[in-house]
Design a protein around this motif. Structure first.
Motif, PDB file in Angstrom:
ATOM      1  N   ARG A 372       1.138  -1.434   0.326  1.00  0.00           N
ATOM      2  CA  ARG A 372       0.309   0.209  -0.065  1.00  0.00           C
ATOM      3  C   ARG A 372       0.787   0.968  -0.288  1.00  0.00           C
ATOM      4  O   ARG A 372       1.842   1.223   0.638  1.00  0.00           O
ATOM      5  CB  ARG A 372      -1.463   0.200   1.113  1.00  0.00           C
ATOM      6  CG  ARG A 372      -1.688  -0.981   1.225  1.00  0.00           C
ATOM      7  CD  ARG A 372      -3.030  -1.044   2.060  1.00  0.00           C
ATOM      8  NE  ARG A 372      -3.222   0.126   2.037  1.00  0.00           N
ATOM      9  CZ  ARG A 372      -5.032   0.217   1.854  1.00  0.00           C
ATOM     10  NH1 ARG A 372      -5.596  -0.907   1.108  1.00  0.00           N
ATOM     11  NH2 ARG A 372      -5.759   1.483   1.802  1.00  0.00           N
ATOM     12  N   ALA A 373       0.383   2.714  -1.269  1.00  0.00           N
ATOM     13  CA  ALA A 373       0.931   3.940  -0.567  1.00  0.00           C
ATOM     14  C   ALA A 373      -0.127   4.555   0.506  1.00  0.00           C
ATOM     15  O   ALA A 373       1.119   5.409   1.472  1.00  0.00           O
ATOM     16  CB  ALA A 373       1.172   4.096  -2.272  1.00  0.00           C
ATOM     17  N   LEU A 374      -0.904   4.328   0.750  1.00  0.00           N
ATOM     18  CA  LEU A 374      -1.824   5.426   1.810  1.00  0.00           C
ATOM     19  C   LEU A 374      -1.115   4.802   2.935  1.00  0.00           C
ATOM     20  O   LEU A 374      -1.711   3.627   3.340  1.00  0.00           O
ATOM     21  CB  LEU A 374      -2.802   5.474   1.220  1.00  0.00           C
ATOM     22  CG  LEU A 374      -3.540   6.087  -0.119  1.00  0.00           C
ATOM     23  CD1 LEU A 374      -4.484   5.628  -0.364  1.00  0.00           C
ATOM     24  CD2 LEU A 374      -2.545   6.987  -0.183  1.00  0.00           C
ATOM     25  N   THR A 484     -16.175  14.087   1.283  1.00  0.00           N
ATOM     26  CA  THR A 484     -16.714  13.828   3.090  1.00  0.00           C
ATOM     27  C   THR A 484     -16.444  12.564   2.759  1.00  0.00           C
ATOM     28  O   THR A 484     -16.360  11.614   1.610  1.00  0.00           O
ATOM     29  CB  THR A 484     -17.918  13.964   3.247  1.00  0.00           C
ATOM     30  OG1 THR A 484     -19.389  12.653   1.938  1.00  0.00           O
ATOM     31  CG2 THR A 484     -18.917  15.082   2.646  1.00  0.00           C
ATOM     32  N   GLY A 485     -16.098  12.131   4.054  1.00  0.00           N
ATOM     33  CA  GLY A 485     -15.458  10.492   4.833  1.00  0.00           C
ATOM     34  C   GLY A 485     -15.827  10.367   5.629  1.00  0.00           C
ATOM     35  O   GLY A 485     -15.916  11.308   6.889  1.00  0.00           O
ATOM     36  N   THR A 486     -14.752   9.123   5.911  1.00  0.00           N
ATOM     37  CA  THR A 486     -15.148   9.001   7.286  1.00  0.00           C
ATOM     38  C   THR A 486     -13.470   7.689   7.305  1.00  0.00           C
ATOM     39  O   THR A 486     -13.276   7.481   7.209  1.00  0.00           O
ATOM     40  CB  THR A 486     -15.910   7.424   8.369  1.00  0.00           C
ATOM     41  OG1 THR A 486     -16.289   6.784   7.166  1.00  0.00           O
ATOM     42  CG2 THR A 486     -17.425   8.377   7.487  1.00  0.00           C
ATOM     43  N   GLY A 487     -13.270   7.870   9.024  1.00  0.00           N
ATOM     44  CA  GLY A 487     -12.187   7.510   9.879  1.00  0.00           C
ATOM     45  C   GLY A 487     -11.280   7.957  10.069  1.00  0.00           C
ATOM     46  O   GLY A 487     -10.903   9.324  10.455  1.00  0.00           O
ATOM     47  N   ASN A 488      -9.656   7.575  10.222  1.00  0.00           N
ATOM     48  CA  ASN A 488      -9.148   8.138  11.873  1.00  0.00           C
ATOM     49  C   ASN A 488      -7.290   8.250  10.579  1.00  0.00           C
ATOM     50  O   ASN A 488      -6.779   8.013  11.501  1.00  0.00           O
ATOM     51  CB  ASN A 488      -9.150   7.591  13.129  1.00  0.00           C
ATOM     52  CG  ASN A 488      -8.398   6.368  12.908  1.00  0.00           C
ATOM     53  OD1 ASN A 488      -8.799   5.508  12.689  1.00  0.00           O
ATOM     54  ND2 ASN A 488      -7.696   5.778  14.537  1.00  0.00           N
ATOM     55  N   SER A 489      -7.798   7.658   9.373  1.00  0.00           N
ATOM     56  CA  SER A 489      -6.295   7.034   8.948  1.00  0.00           C
ATOM     57  C   SER A 489      -6.214   8.148   7.787  1.00  0.00           C
ATOM     58  O   SER A 489      -7.617   7.957   6.611  1.00  0.00           O
ATOM     59  CB  SER A 489      -5.517   6.747   9.255  1.00  0.00           C
ATOM     60  OG  SER A 489      -6.498   5.704   8.075  1.00  0.00           O
ATOM     61  N   ALA A 490      -5.473   8.359   6.921  1.00  0.00           N
ATOM     62  CA  ALA A 490      -5.751   8.859   5.681  1.00  0.00           C
ATOM     63  C   ALA A 490      -6.238   7.933   4.596  1.00  0.00           C
ATOM     64  O   ALA A 490      -6.850   7.854   3.560  1.00  0.00           O
ATOM     65  CB  ALA A 490      -4.831   9.260   5.263  1.00  0.00           C
ATOM     66  N   ALA A 491      -5.682   6.537   4.970  1.00  0.00           N
ATOM     67  CA  ALA A 491      -6.300   4.963   4.291  1.00  0.00           C
ATOM     68  C   ALA A 491      -7.776   4.743   4.283  1.00  0.00           C
ATOM     69  O   ALA A 491      -8.619   5.233   3.006  1.00  0.00           O
ATOM     70  CB  ALA A 491      -5.794   3.945   4.211  1.00  0.00           C
ATOM     71  N   LYS A 492      -8.262   5.313   5.481  1.00  0.00           N
ATOM     72  CA  LYS A 492      -9.629   4.830   5.514  1.00  0.00           C
ATOM     73  C   LYS A 492     -10.968   5.646   5.504  1.00  0.00           C
ATOM     74  O   LYS A 492     -12.011   6.129   4.693  1.00  0.00           O
ATOM     75  CB  LYS A 492      -9.926   4.623   7.702  1.00  0.00           C
ATOM     76  CG  LYS A 492      -8.915   3.506   7.853  1.00  0.00           C
ATOM     77  CD  LYS A 492      -9.533   4.160   9.432  1.00  0.00           C
ATOM     78  CE  LYS A 492      -9.330   2.081  10.353  1.00  0.00           C
ATOM     79  NZ  LYS A 492      -7.959   2.128   9.971  1.00  0.00           N
TER      80      LYS A 492
END
Length: 672
Positions: A372-374, A484-492
């Motif tokens: 993975r890169a992200l 818009t998005g959800t999660g606590n990391s760039a990938a998520k």
């Protein structure tokens, strides 16, 4: 003189002489048991004297408070005790709180009768002192936890030889052993009378400290500044400080010159509860002040990674607010773009000339083996909820080792009640600006995010600074995006992304040679290489993507020039980090030696693949072989491009792009 008075004075004198003689010849060891029993009963702690007891008497004539109107002075006993031990609280980590090979002190009897303990002189040889708290915050030096602490004894002079102090507080992970040497101060010592060296743990991190402090008599003074000069290391963070501290136990006020350095600013969180992003190794120095619950780090300067950093920093702690609140005004003359990697959880570059810690280098080595890169390292949401912030930052110049066309940066970050906003986040980019407004809401789970981005006057020539053929290109690109998005990391966040992205360029010029390379047009490439590159007018260029649950789909992808029209189609999967795009160049002229075929962009973000359509080239190649068997000249026929490309309706494309971008993200913006 009347005889009764005369006889009375003689009697008192004889009694005093008898008492003094008794005191001189009396074996004080006979009172050991009585003393031990009385102290134990009074304090509730076991007290013992394992060696000799001796008392000698000092003259009190030099003490103005000991004198009397009759011209005589109270004698001052000087008490010598050996192998003294005083017990710890019942919950303590070990049975003894204080012990010493020798304890000596003088005491003023007259003050003792007034319930005041005044010790003109105290000497401790090889003392071992344990001060600790339990997890409920009860202190072992407070004999009755239900009563407020009263004033301690008044000490005139204190001498300590080879002393050790242990301080423990399990609630915050403190376990320190401090070696202390105290002696009479001389002119050469200046304001310092204590030398110390400490080792152990603070916040469960390996800790050491050394230095010197003011007079030990000021240690418990709550109003007089205590001078200190030393160095403290906690984990990979170290501080060199010089100045004064008022009320050492509560840090009521500070005035210190502070130099702070460490491997990562994020490691300051468990030490001082400041929620700072990951950073490369740093070093900053400035003046640290504290008063009325406010910390100020004024006019500091230094480096973070390969960037310079300066400014002012103010923190309001929990003594005057519900949680820590910080305000900062920061600036850099030169910002190394790689040093911002910690804001998105990415790893820092560790190549030649780049500043990184050992742990960061190991992390990069590990990351190279991952597909993975992200970055998928999440930030703890509770940290956003633990503090408020208002931080302004400006960088005059940005240096990018990957040749990104970055110019400068202006950002304003706020954290209020667990919601982080960055507005603006303004990057000078390719001669124009990418201006964003970003928000992360950690007030509930999962963390939600939203962003609005404006692309303003990005110059085509500067977008490809390492491509020589881009020198003959011009034009300005603009656009917008909403996500818009959800999660606590760039990938998520990217894997859950919803929204729209649109870019457009109206007019300009592009290198014809660059277009021919994209189209694999051999005849045109040969002509331009021999005759020199030329510019081709760009009628318009529009790229429009819809994003649903992390999947980007092309709605429009057109680059329309006088020479060629390039159309694109496909998807970009942000969750799986997969590329599946096809660029189809259609010439508007007739050319020979053309290998024009769709160009496929596939693979992963970390390992993309650019390749022409093999089936299309194979068909042309097979036809050429068959015709070549009949007539060598006829073999050229499959590679002659008749030019089926037609002008696109640029006016409509630009209008559609503008309308779609103005509402970007509205449809998906409500999705949580």
């Amino acid at each position: 003189m009347p005889k009764p008075v005369k006889y009375s004075l003689i009697g008192i004198g004889i009694a005093a002489v008898v008492i003094m003689l008794f005191a001189l010849i009396f074996d004080w060891n006979m009172l050991r048991g009585t003393i031990e029993r009385k102290v134990t009963e009074k304090t509730g702690r076991e007290f013992s004297i394992g060696g000799d007891i001796d008392v000698r008497w000092l003259s009190g004539s030099g003490d103005s408070e000991s004198g009397s109107r009759f011209g005589w002075a109270w004698p001052i006993p000087y008490i010598h005790l050996e192998q003294v031990r005083f017990g710890n609280a019942a919950w303590g980590s070990r049975p003894i709180m204080v012990e010493a090979a020798v304890a000596e002190f003088s005491i003023k009897l007259r003050e003792l009768l007034r319930d005041n303990v005044v010790l003109p002189q105290v000497v401790m040889i090889k003392p071992i002192v344990l001060l600790e708290k339990n997890r409920e915050g009860v202190r072992n030096w407070q004999l009755d936890p239900d009563k407020p602490e009263g004033p301690g004894p008044v000490i005139g002079e204190l001498h300590v030889d080879n002393g050790t102090l242990t301080y423990r507080d399990p609630a915050i992970g403190i376990d320190l052993d401090i070696e202390v040497a105290i002696a009479n101060q001389t002119a050469a010592d200046g304001p310092y009378g204590i030398r110390f060296a400490a080792s152990g743990k603070y916040q469960n991190r390996a800790t050491s400290a050394s230095g010197r402090g003011g007079s030990v008599l000021r240690l418990t003074d709550r109003s007089t500044p205590f001078p200190i000069d030393g160095k403290v290391t906690i984990g990979q963070t170290s501080a060199v400080l010089n100045g004064t501290i008022t009320n050492l136990l509560k840090l009521t006020a500070l005035d210190l010159r502070l130099e702070l350095r460490g491997a990562d600013m994020a490691e300051l969180y468990p030490i001082v509860k400041l929620n700072l992003p990951k950073s490369p190794p740093y070093r900053v120095a400035g003046q640290l002040w504290r008063e009325a619950g406010k910390w100020r780090f004024n006019d500091f300067s230094g480096t973070v990674g390969d960037s310079d950093l300066a400014g002012d920093f103010v923190a309001v702690d929990t003594t005057v607010a519900e949680r820590v609140s910080i305000h900062a005004d920061l600036r850099s003359k030169v910002l190394d773009f790689n040093d911002l990697a910690g804001f998105v959880g990415a790893e820092f570059a560790t190549g030649p000339g780049q500043t990184a810690s050992k742990q960061q280098k190991k992390a990069v080595e590990k990351a190279t083996t991952e597909k993975r890169a992200l970055p998928d390292e999440g930030f703890p949401p509770e940290r956003l909820r633990s503090m408020d912030a208002d931080v302004k930052y400006k960088a005059k110049q940005i240096r990018s080792r990957k040749a990104l066309p970055l110019d400068d940066l202006v950002a304003h970050l706020k954290i209020v009640d667990g919601k982080l906003t960055v507005q603006p986040l303004d990057f000078g980019f390719a001669g124009g600006h990418i201006v964003s407004s970003v928000a992360l809401d950690a007030r509930r789970e999962p963390v939600t995010s939203e962003a609005a981005v404006q692309f303003k006057k990005l110059r085509l020539k500067k977008l490809m600074p390492t491509v020589d053929m881009a020198e003959n290109s011009s034009g300005e690109i603009g656009g917008s995006a909403r996500f818009t998005g959800t999660g606590n990391s760039a990938a998520k966040i990217l894997a859950s992304l919803d929204g729209r992205l649109g870019l457009a360029m109206n007019g300009g010029e592009i290198s014809n040679l660059l277009l021919e390379f994209v189209g694999l047009d051999g005849g045109e490439i040969i002509r331009f290489l021999l005759a020199g590159d030329q510019r081709v007018e760009v009628r318009c260029a529009v790229a429009q993507f819809a994003i649903d649950d992390g999947l980007m789909k092309t709605e429009v992808f057109v680059i329309d020039t006088r020479d060629t029209i390039i159309r694109g189609d496909g998807t970009i999967d942000l969750g799986k980090e997969k590329l599946d795009l096809t660029l189809n160049p259609l010439p508007k002229d007739i050319s020979i030696f053309s290998g024009r075929s769709p160009l496929h962009v596939t693979g992963s973000f970390k390992d993309p693949d650019f390749a022409p359509d093999k089936s299309s080239l194979a068909k042309r190649g097979g036809a050429a072989i068959l015709l070549g068997l009949i007539n060598p000249l006829a073999a050229l026929i499959p590679f002659i491009e008749s030019g089926p490309g037609e002008d696109s309706n640029c006016v409509k494309l630009m209008a559609d792009a503008k309308n779609q971008n103005s509402g970007a993200g509205e449809k998906k913006g409500a999705k949580k």
